[in-house]
Design a protein around this motif. Structure first.
Motif, PDB file in Angstrom:
ATOM      1  N   ALA A 108     -42.329  22.055  25.145  1.00 26.47           N
ATOM      2  CA  ALA A 108     -42.783  23.411  25.483  1.00 26.47           C
ATOM      3  C   ALA A 108     -44.263  23.583  25.715  1.00 26.47           C
ATOM      4  CB  ALA A 108     -42.299  24.332  24.256  1.00 26.47           C
ATOM      5  N   ASN A 111     -39.618  24.541  36.387  1.00 25.67           N
ATOM      6  CA  ASN A 111     -39.459  25.419  35.294  1.00 25.67           C
ATOM      7  C   ASN A 111     -40.238  25.022  34.379  1.00 25.67           C
ATOM      8  OD1 ASN A 111     -37.270  26.874  35.886  1.00 25.67           O
ATOM      9  ND2 ASN A 111     -35.746  26.094  35.106  1.00 25.67           N
ATOM     10  N   MET A 112     -41.717  24.810  34.824  1.00 26.50           N
ATOM     11  CA  MET A 112     -42.650  24.526  33.886  1.00 26.50           C
ATOM     12  C   MET A 112     -43.782  25.632  33.846  1.00 26.50           C
ATOM     13  SD  MET A 112     -43.718  20.495  34.184  1.00 26.50           S
ATOM     14  CE  MET A 112     -44.525  20.738  32.627  1.00 26.50           C
ATOM     15  N   GLU A 113     -44.187  25.940  32.510  1.00 22.03           N
ATOM     16  CA  GLU A 113     -45.469  27.076  32.466  1.00 22.03           C
ATOM     17  C   GLU A 113     -46.623  26.591  32.768  1.00 22.03           C
ATOM     18  OE1 GLU A 113     -47.368  29.972  28.902  1.00 22.03           O
ATOM     19  OE2 GLU A 113     -45.504  28.593  28.563  1.00 22.03           O
ATOM     20  N   GLU A 128     -49.752  19.658  22.857  1.00 29.58           N
ATOM     21  CA  GLU A 128     -48.531  19.725  23.805  1.00 29.58           C
ATOM     22  C   GLU A 128     -48.766  19.767  25.152  1.00 29.58           C
ATOM     23  OE1 GLU A 128     -47.788  20.730  19.770  1.00 29.58           O
ATOM     24  OE2 GLU A 128     -49.028  21.600  20.958  1.00 29.58           O
ATOM     25  N   ASP A 129     -49.803  20.251  25.638  1.00 30.25           N
ATOM     26  CA  ASP A 129     -50.350  20.652  26.868  1.00 30.25           C
ATOM     27  C   ASP A 129     -50.735  19.432  27.767  1.00 30.25           C
ATOM     28  OD1 ASP A 129     -49.835  23.448  26.382  1.00 30.25           O
ATOM     29  OD2 ASP A 129     -51.710  23.589  25.782  1.00 30.25           O
ATOM     30  N   ARG A 177     -47.603  23.318  28.202  1.00 28.94           N
ATOM     31  CA  ARG A 177     -48.183  24.195  29.316  1.00 28.94           C
ATOM     32  C   ARG A 177     -48.722  23.139  30.348  1.00 28.94           C
ATOM     33  NH1 ARG A 177     -51.502  28.454  26.582  1.00 28.94           N
ATOM     34  NH2 ARG A 177     -52.042  26.345  25.469  1.00 28.94           N
ATOM     35  N   THR A 232     -44.215  16.865  28.524  1.00 30.73           N
ATOM     36  CA  THR A 232     -44.699  18.046  28.138  1.00 30.73           C
ATOM     37  C   THR A 232     -43.700  19.281  28.341  1.00 30.73           C
ATOM     38  OG1 THR A 232     -46.675  17.232  29.433  1.00 30.73           O
ATOM     39  CG2 THR A 232     -46.414  19.606  29.261  1.00 30.73           C
ATOM     40  N   ARG A 233     -42.970  19.177  29.245  1.00 27.30           N
ATOM     41  CA  ARG A 233     -41.704  20.094  29.246  1.00 27.30           C
ATOM     42  C   ARG A 233     -40.888  20.158  28.107  1.00 27.30           C
ATOM     43  NH1 ARG A 233     -38.415  20.378  34.625  1.00 27.30           N
ATOM     44  NH2 ARG A 233     -37.284  18.488  33.481  1.00 27.30           N
TER      45      ARG A 233
END
Length: 199
Positions: free
Chosen positions: A38, A65-67, A103-104, A40, A34-35
Motif C-alpha cells: 500500500a 491501480n497504484m496511488e 513503503e513508498d 505510493r 510497493t503496491r
C-alpha cells in the motif's frame, strides 16, 4: 530523407536494442512490492521530464491501480515552495508534506539524474536524499551517466547515449517507452486499456 532523420531513427533502434532489460524487470519487482505494501509512487521530473511525470501518474493510477503523484502537477504549491524555500528543496519539502515513508517509491525521470557538484537538478538530489533517510525505494529512467539517481537507485535504466547532440530527446522519449512497457506489463497491469479492450 534528410541525413538527420535517418540518423535519429537509426539511433532510436540502437538505443532500444541496448536498453538493460534486467533493470526494467527489477523496477517491476519493486513496483509490485510497493503496491502490495500500500505504498505510493511519486514521479519526479523537470522540464520535459515533468510532462512525462504527469503522463506517467495517469497511466499508473488508471492501468496499474497504484496511488501516484507528481509534485509538478500542482503549479500553485510548486511555485510557492520555489518562491518561499528555493528550487533546491522544492521536491523534498513537497515529499515531507506528503509524509514520504519507507513503503513508498520515488520514480525519477531525468536526462542527467541530478548532480550536486555541477548544480544541475539539485531538487532531485535533495528528494533522493530524503528517500534514503526514510528508507523509500528509488527507481529511475535517466540519461548520460545516470547522475546521482544511478548512484543511489534500487533500479535504474540508463538510456544509452547514441550521440552527444541527441541525449535529451532520446532520453525523454525512452522515459515514455520504458514506463509504458512497465505499466502495460502483465505482471503489473490490472486494468485493460481502452483501445486494447475495444473490438
Amino acid at each position: 530523407m534528410s541525413n538527420y532523420t535517418s540518423r535519429y531513427l537509426s539511433e532510436t533502434a540502437l538505443i532500444a536494442a541496448r536498453i538493460d532489460q534486467g533493470q526494467i524487470e527489477k523496477m517491476i519487482d519493486i513496483l509490485l512490492e510497493t503496491r502490495a505494501a500500500a505504498g505510493r509512487l511519486f514521479f519526479l521530473g523537470v522540464g520535459g521530464s515533468a510532462g512525462n511525470a504527469s503522463h506517467a501518474v495517469n497511466d499508473f493510477r488508471k492501468i496499474a491501480n497504484m496511488e501516484c503523484y507528481a509534485p509538478t502537477d500542482n503549479v500553485s504549491e510548486l511555485t510557492a515552495r520555489v518562491n518561499d524555500d528555493g528550487w533546491e528543496t522544492c521536491f523534498a519539502r513537497w515529499l515531507c508534506g506528503s509524509r514520504l515513508r519507507k513503503e513508498d517509491t520515488l520514480f525519477v525521470l531525468s536526462v542527467g539524474g541530478g548532480n550536486q557538484e555541477k548544480h544541475i537538478s539539485v531538487n532531485i538530489v535533495r528528494a533522493l536524499d530524503l528517500a534514503l533517510r526514510v528508507g523509500a525505494r528509488i527507481v529511475g529512467v535517466i540519461g548520460r551517466d545516470g547522475g546521482y539517481t544511478a548512484q543511489v537507485a534500487d533500479a535504474a535504466v540508463i538510456v544509452p547515449t547514441a550521440s552527444a547532440d541527441t541525449v535529451t530527446p532520446h532520453t525523454e522519449s525512452f522515459q515514455a517507452v520504458v514506463w509504458h512497457l512497465i505499466v502495460s506489463h502483465p505482471r503489473l497491469k490490472q486494468n485493460e486499456m481502452k483501445w486494447e479492450s475495444t473490438l
